[in-house]
Enzyme design. Sequence first.
Site, mmCIF file in Angstrom:
data_model
loop_
_atom_site.group_PDB
_atom_site.id
_atom_site.type_symbol
_atom_site.label_atom_id
_atom_site.label_comp_id
_atom_site.label_asym_id
_atom_site.label_seq_id
_atom_site.Cartn_x
_atom_site.Cartn_y
_atom_site.Cartn_z
ATOM 1 N N LYS A 124 0.967 -1.444 0.112
ATOM 2 C CA LYS A 124 0.228 0.019 -0.113
ATOM 3 C C LYS A 124 1.528 1.249 0.011
ATOM 4 O O LYS A 124 1.685 1.639 0.471
ATOM 5 C CB LYS A 124 -1.061 -0.360 1.524
ATOM 6 N N HIS A 127 1.713 6.726 2.654
ATOM 7 C CA HIS A 127 0.702 7.823 2.301
ATOM 8 C C HIS A 127 0.332 8.733 3.546
ATOM 9 O O HIS A 127 1.118 8.732 4.843
ATOM 10 C CB HIS A 127 -0.511 7.872 2.075
ATOM 11 N N HIS A 130 0.135 7.984 7.039
ATOM 12 C CA HIS A 130 1.356 7.499 8.521
ATOM 13 C C HIS A 130 1.791 8.262 8.545
ATOM 14 O O HIS A 130 2.929 8.260 9.503
ATOM 15 C CB HIS A 130 1.910 6.652 6.953
HETATM 16 N N1 ARG Z 1 -0.909 -1.266 9.873
HETATM 17 C C1 ARG Z 1 -1.978 -0.635 10.388
HETATM 18 C C2 ARG Z 1 -3.218 0.707 9.910
HETATM 19 O O1 ARG Z 1 -2.322 0.961 8.891
HETATM 20 C C3 ARG Z 1 -1.915 0.217 12.031
HETATM 21 C C4 ARG Z 1 -1.069 -0.806 12.552
HETATM 22 C C5 ARG Z 1 -1.333 -0.096 14.429
HETATM 23 N N2 ARG Z 1 -0.292 -1.122 15.316
HETATM 24 C C6 ARG Z 1 -1.387 -2.224 15.929
HETATM 25 N N3 ARG Z 1 -1.181 -2.499 16.400
HETATM 26 N N4 ARG Z 1 -2.846 -2.295 15.316
HETATM 27 O O2 ARG Z 1 -3.935 0.501 9.959
#
Ligand code: ARG
Length: 561
Positions: A124, A127, A130
Amino acid sequence: MDYKKLLADTVIIEGVESGEIAAQITQSKDEAHGDYALPCFRIAKQLGKNPAELAKEVAGRVGCFNFLEKAEAAGPFVNFTLKKSAYAKDVLEKVLSAGSFYGASDAGAGKTVCIDYSSVNIAKPFHIGHLLNTVLGAALYRLHKKAGYHTVGINHLGDWGTQFGKLIVAYKLWGDDKDIEKRGVRALVDIYVRFHKEAEKDPSLDDAARAWFKKIEDGDKEALGIFERFKSATLAEVEKIYKRLNVTFDSYAGESFYNDKMQPVLDMLTQKGLLVDDEGAKVVKLGGDMPPCLLVRSDGATLYATRDLAAAFYRKKTYDFHKCLYVVASQQNLHFKQWFKVLELAGEEWYKDLIHVAHGMVSLEEGSLSTRSGNVVYLDDVLNMAVSKSREIIKEKAEDLPDPDAVAEQIGVGAVIFGVLYNNRIKDMTFSYARALNFDGETGPYVQYTHARCCSLLQKCAEPDCEPDYAGVAGAEAVAVLKLLDSYPDVILSAVEKYEPCYLSRFLVDLAQAFGKFYLACNIAKAEGGIKKSRLMLVKAVKGVLKDGLELLGIKAPEKM
Ligand code: ARG
């Protein structure tokens, strides 16, 4: 010197411990109230006395101590005014002798804090969504280190889910290795988007995607091979951005890492009678008005929450953390509330040590970036734009810099990081290049510029070979700077305590502004002897603290700009 402690020890109130008095003393914001103040309400209440009378009594008793200019009662307060030269000597010696350790503490000694941040998704785009959790998490990581904690930075990669089956199908049909090599994630995003379009017409594509995802789950060599390639293509790109943002991690254990670690957790929840069937799926009912936490879908697939639970157990066992922070947007509030609650119901008392450090959304000012890539705003486009704008500013202001491109990178990236770390994290914000790059505004470049100005002053002015005369830094403007310098360790601790790097970014702007006033009021280059020496000491101390603070936020401090 710790003035709160010193004052508390001097005050001596019978029946009240010095630590209790110190806890009441505050630094005064307004010069009219001296440098420190002791509000007497609480202590007077404790002693059954009138606060104003107690204040008078205390002020009368301590008025003559040699580090004090005066102590005055003002209603229920005692206002202490320090002798400025002695205060200046004390603060400057403290800051300069500690060097880059100034502001460090052992508040977190012996404690481990895990910080889950950035946590990008494979294949992905990296962007703008993040950006904040990446720089916020990295700043908290460094701030905790500075406060003496042992820190573990974790990038909980989104590297699991049915979308990878779709991507493999898309790749097999339309993938072009050369394009992927050249354009990386953008090429993957294109074929993924194409998959969705084509699958609308041809539902068999979805069946194929499911079959490929099953192959990944079963450990099929070909499927895993393709998936690993997507992963390394994404990580190679993401790493470049992390490098620009000065972000590092100790672990990249992502969602897939927990594939074999979920079953024991599910078994435990079943044993405790918490995991129950719900139309073929498995959920934990949470009570109240919280929707149940879905942990196994009816087709047997696990979920994001299932992996977060397994990860929490793993982290607890592996790191025995004092706290585990999740730096994730507030849109996921419910997700975290739900699975934290599951742990609470399971009797895992350490659920209290899990903290969702929620934050708002960053968007770009309308029209400030051409959306070449559809409606996603790629973070490296944002950084590049900020850098090219700062390159233009440098061209106008300081074309004689030895390495203008390197400085433009530091200013542009610094402006973006500082810009998004300037507000309370929970607020949504609209990022504007013009605002973030304003050299006179409350910005990263302004702080960087003040630091560079200190560097050039120190380079230009030879240090007199004599003892410093602290009368040179006893004026109101200098004292305002000294007070800020003095408060730096407390600023760091409160940023840590509240998970708010903006306390630090705001402090840096205050310090830079106070320094600007001092610089206008007190001539440094033309001063002489001990006076010049003490002023240069102040410049050095400001330079050191600005640099250290910027670095804690992840921002470089160029010496020339
Ligand atoms: N990858 C997830 C997202 O982009 C965020 C993960 C955050 N960390 C976790 N332990 N849930 O939404």
